[in-house]
Design an enzyme around this catalytic site. Sequence first.
Site, PDB file in Angstrom:
ATOM      1  CE  LYS A 150      -1.201  -5.705  -6.394  1.00  0.00           C
ATOM      2  NZ  LYS A 150      -0.730  -5.154  -5.004  1.00  0.00           N
ATOM      3  CD  GLN A 202      -2.984  -5.103  -1.772  1.00  0.00           C
ATOM      4  OE1 GLN A 202      -2.365  -5.781  -2.707  1.00  0.00           O
ATOM      5  NE2 GLN A 202      -3.011  -3.639  -2.025  1.00  0.00           N
ATOM      6  CG  ASP A 238       4.830  -5.286  -3.778  1.00  0.00           C
ATOM      7  OD1 ASP A 238       4.702  -4.864  -4.756  1.00  0.00           O
ATOM      8  OD2 ASP A 238       4.191  -5.100  -2.765  1.00  0.00           O
TER       9      ASP A 238
END
Lengths: 289, 289
Positions: free
Chosen positions: B58, B102, B125
């Site tokens: 990413k 994450q 996200d």
Amino acid sequence: MTDTSQAVLMNGADLARSHVDRTADRAAEFERRTGRRPCLATVLVGDDPASATYVRMKQNRCRRAGIDSRHTPLPATTSTGELIDVIRGLSADPEVHGILLQHPVPQHVDERAAFEAIDPAKDVDGVTMHSFAAMAFGLDGFDSCTPGGILRLLDAYDVDPAGRTAVVIGRSPILGRPVSALLLARDATVTTCHSRTPDLPSAVRTADIVVAAVGRPEFVRGDWIKPGAVVIDAGYNPGNVGDVAFDEAVERAGMITPVPGGVGPMTISVLLEQTVDAAFRQAGPDGTS
Amino acid sequence: MTDTSQAVLMNGADLARSHVDRTADRAAEFERRTGRRPCLATVLVGDDPASATYVRMKQNRCRRAGIDSRHTPLPATTSTGELIDVIRGLSADPEVHGILLQHPVPQHVDERAAFEAIDPAKDVDGVTMHSFAAMAFGLDGFDSCTPGGILRLLDAYDVDPAGRTAVVIGRSPILGRPVSALLLARDATVTTCHSRTPDLPSAVRTADIVVAAVGRPEFVRGDWIKPGAVVIDAGYNPGNVGDVAFDEAVERAGMITPVPGGVGPMTISVLLEQTVDAAFRQAGPDGTS
């Protein structure tokens, strides 16, 4: 859920009565502990007679359960900003434990923005985005009242959604979508149907549990019902008519809610229960706010 | 969605490339206007090698698109409270436009509490309760990245979910549930299936659109697929294997995503797109924060 020709009637009126009795006991316990009553703030914008009746009914039920209610009537001309200010004031007021904004608001008002002004800790009607996600994820929070009432009705009749197929007809933010979310969180396989569903009768025929939440009188026909299914009618149309053609469906269903006296009474009982829950949570373990 | 023996391959890799190109143009425009780059903060707890690889990937994609990334690695022993403090700090930091924690975090950490420390305005996200409800209600907000990527892939291949039946297999809070919510908001009739679904093959056979998000290699078999259906494989199991038995399903599907090169690349491209969106929104109309 056996296949009999005589469906069991799911008596929401009786269940709500005993449910409200328990809530009244807890409200009395709250008053003993803190010296004050749980308090529900109600907000009504405009003068729609049906909405006014609903609010009055909720206030009456509060009083009988030992819950104070504080009513704020606002003119139909109230702007979104003015309404948000009122609701923020109630959210910040330590005397108020729960907030109910009567749905629907006039068309010019942004109802979602108004709902979001409710502190999630006081969202005893379960209308905020936070409450919706909490229902979906199975987290602590308040249920939307009608969906929460439907789940309590299923529990009372020992209908475990886990491993069953459920079809929900309707997808409004405070009824169809949250009841789908709650059934999924309870391990049902849930299909959410709506006006764009290609073959609704066939979809409904697959369901062990059917929830009708469309707002169209006798829309769901008896021959759509799988024999033995549990039929929950969350509709309430003029003339005390539900969304299900009751006389037809009762011949095939295993259990069915009547209208009135099925889902309706459960809605208010969940509102009262959650108002008392909110009061206890805000009071904290030592009973002080 | 025609019934051919040769399914159309949905090429997520190519689509993501052109999608990232557009995002890079917008990132450059942001830099011209404000004198700084969009910035994504990444947080990784512990030292799981797969997670470390994902985060590095990413960061690399960010750099190539003209997006700064700022990485905070935390030890596996980090407590929920410590993690929340870090995320709150990033939420309050005006230099940071988007935040990615994450997934998964170590078992002793309350992941939901950590997600909720992300300011919804920086939730690029799409993991917060706010973002989930926004997806469900069709409101402004950020999509969960994989579900958002799936919808963009459908759009690119002119698959309109409206009026179609969709079956989603899986109900995780960042994949199955939000993709169900997005498809419903786009007028599909959605059934969400999971480990407690009684007859999964029959359910899948009803679907015009199938989304597999179970995390079990080749779990969905070819003969479950209705001829001509659109098959979206959101699984990514060790050895580059999806959740769908591709060789079987490709014989029946109308369109199908390969693994790799289908859904996977779209996920990161949505993350980048939303980071730039967040930067513009936070900068305001005059380009100043």
